[in-house]
Design an enzyme around this catalytic site. Structure first.
Site, short mmCIF file in Angstrom:
data_model
loop_
_atom_site.label_atom_id
_atom_site.label_comp_id
_atom_site.label_asym_id
_atom_site.label_seq_id
_atom_site.Cartn_x
_atom_site.Cartn_y
_atom_site.Cartn_z
N TYR A 53 0.85 -1.20 0.00
CA TYR A 53 0.00 0.00 0.00
C TYR A 53 0.88 1.23 0.00
CZ TYR A 53 -5.00 -0.60 0.22
OH TYR A 53 -6.30 -0.80 -0.12
N GLU A 55 -0.63 4.82 -0.43
CA GLU A 55 -1.45 6.01 -0.67
C GLU A 55 -0.60 7.24 -0.46
OE1 GLU A 55 -4.96 5.76 1.74
OE2 GLU A 55 -5.81 4.16 0.51
N ASP A 199 -6.17 13.71 -24.82
CA ASP A 199 -6.10 12.30 -24.45
C ASP A 199 -5.34 11.60 -25.58
OD1 ASP A 199 -6.47 9.61 -24.07
OD2 ASP A 199 -8.60 9.76 -23.58
N THR A 225 -3.25 6.22 -21.84
CA THR A 225 -3.09 4.90 -21.28
C THR A 225 -1.62 4.52 -21.50
OG1 THR A 225 -3.79 3.95 -23.37
CG2 THR A 225 -5.44 4.08 -21.62
N LYS A 228 -1.24 0.89 -25.02
CA LYS A 228 -1.58 0.78 -26.45
C LYS A 228 -0.28 0.87 -27.26
CE LYS A 228 -6.34 2.40 -25.90
NZ LYS A 228 -6.54 3.10 -24.62
N ARG A 234 -1.28 -2.43 -18.58
CA ARG A 234 -2.56 -1.73 -18.62
C ARG A 234 -2.57 -0.67 -17.53
NH1 ARG A 234 -5.31 -4.26 -22.08
NH2 ARG A 234 -6.96 -2.74 -21.91
N1 DSN Z 1 -11.18 0.69 -25.38
C1 DSN Z 1 -10.15 1.49 -25.99
C2 DSN Z 1 -10.08 1.27 -27.45
O1 DSN Z 1 -10.24 0.14 -27.88
O2 DSN Z 1 -9.86 2.20 -28.19
C3 DSN Z 1 -10.28 2.88 -25.62
O3 DSN Z 1 -10.39 2.96 -24.25
#
Ligand code: DSN
Length: 422
Positions: A53, A55, A199, A225, A228, A234
């Protein structure tokens, strides 16, 4: 990565892990938001840091024993700043959605107006969709793509912003194949007195590798994120050039929207960020774009229509209506021959979102496996052939064999071998 304990204590879940490795090895991954992380990223995730933990933030925790995890988080923050040319970073968001919710909490009051790209035109649900918290707690309005060009028309965005006077403008998308003009978005935001949030979840790896212009110099705040094109675990993150905004954001993440950060995931983010600083990652990012262009060209030559006429990034959006098939049919057809992709609405799609007229194809994961442009082009041709000859079992069998040969040529995680515990 040796799961012998798991096999002993929970063979059912061990079997799931083994099966998923086999599945990933046995298909070409064209889901634009997915990738194959390095084993180093996975090792950092499957580590003792999951027990901790923490925080708070490095040096200011609400728990003892945080010396080591502080080092991991500090490394992740420093690397994120260096990689993206930012002054501050927050690597604690559990996901891209949560990274976005924290921006709204940091910079807005409930009921304030936000303006993002409409979901139907390629935007993301966390950019104000009515059924998402962003659309429930904020007054959301949208811009879209031009009906003819299917690109974002910056004059139309400006007109909408002048009419609506949002407090926050959001640039970024889930299914937009073109370069986004962040400088133009910033000009509009300044003109109407709005914050600009970008984003960059889909394109973060391209930005890191110099294959897409960076939003960081233009936006007040940038979310992403990490899994990707950036090819990490993730999770979510935030970078900004503005330390005051960063301080508000930190409070909005903790204690505003999250409790304990996932320190094992943060360590894995640090690993991925270091990987993204290496010269090979630049080559990787540019190869993703080249592969996508090659695949898209073959799709167009085969008679399919590309939304916006082409692609500048890691994905293309294909209108399947000229071929008389739907997105769900092609998703299932491709899965049958060894290609994973997802159905996706195209702008002004007359079909429901669980059917769709389109398919979204991305090249981040296949480029990780080592596919080059000639193979990406052939993949485009295979997709066209599969659609054209979808009723012909023998053609589909031949295509499956060809995909299998490509997979053998580009093995996934060969280091794991075929050990039953891997
Ligand atoms: N779910 C993602 C995508 O496939 O683009 C975006 O969050």
């Amino acid at each position: 990565m040796n799961h012998q304990n798991l096999y002993r204590t929970d063979p059912e879940i061990a079997g799931v892990l083994r099966g998923e490795l086999t599945r990933q090895r046995g298909c070409i991954e064209l889901i634009a938001s997915e990738n194959h992380t390095s084993l180093s990223v996975m090792e950092a995730m499957g580590s003792t840091l999951t027990n901790k933990y923490a925080e708070g933030y490095p040096g200011k925790r609400y728990y003892g024993g945080c010396q080591k995890v502080d080092m991991a988080e500090e490394l992740a923050r420093t690397r994120a700043c260096k990689l993206f040319g930012a002054a501050a970073a927050n690597v604690q968001p559990h996901s891209g959605c949560q990274a976005n919710q924290a921006v709204y909490q940091a910079l807005l009051n409930p009921g304030d107006k936000i303006m993002g790209m409409s979901l139907a035109d390629g935007g993301h649900l966390s950019h104000g969709a009515a059924f998402n918290a962003s659309g429930k707690f904020y007054d959301s309005v949208f811009y879209g793509v031009d009906a003819k060009t299917e690109r974002i028309d910056m004059d139309a965005v400006r007109d909408r912003a002048l009419a609506e006077k949002p407090a926050l403008i959001i640039a970024g998308a889930s299914a937009y194949p073109r370069i986004i003009d962040f400088a133009a978005f910033a000009d509009i935001a300044h003109e109407v007195g709005a914050y600009l949030m970008v984003d960059m979840a889909h394109i973060a790896g391209l930005v890191a590798g110099g294959a897409h212009p960076s939003p960081v110099p233009y936006a007040d705040i940038v979310t992403s994120t990490s899994h990707k094109t950036l090819r990490g675990p993730r999770g979510g993150l935030m970078v900004t050039k503005d330390p005051e905004i960063a301080a508000k954001y930190d409070k909005a993440i903790f204690p505003g929207t999250q409790g304990g950060p996932l320190m094992h995931v943060i360590a894995a983010k640090a690993v991925a960020l270091r990987e993204a600083m290496q010269p090979e990652f630049k080559e990787y990012a540019h190869q993703i774009v080249k592969n996508c262009a090659a695949m898209a060209q073959a799709l167009a030559e085969g008679g399919l229509r590309l939304v916006s006429g082409g692609t500048d990034n890691h994905l293309c959006l294909v209108d399947l209506s000229p071929a008389g098939v739907t997105g769900i049919e092609v998703e299932q057809l491709l899965e049958g021959i060894g290609i994973t992709a997802n159905k996706n609405a195209i702008p002004n799609d007359p079909l429901p979102t669980n059917v769709t007229s389109g398919i979204r194809l991305g090249t981040a994961a296949m480029t990780t496996r080592g596919f080059d442009e000639a193979e990406a082009r052939r993949l485009g041709q295979i997709i066209v052939e599969a659609i054209d000859k979808r009723e012909d079992g023998s053609v589909l069998r031949d295509l499956t064999t060809e995909i299998d040969e490509m997979l053998v040529k580009h093995p996934l995680y060969p280091e794991l071998g075929t050990h039953p515990y891997s």
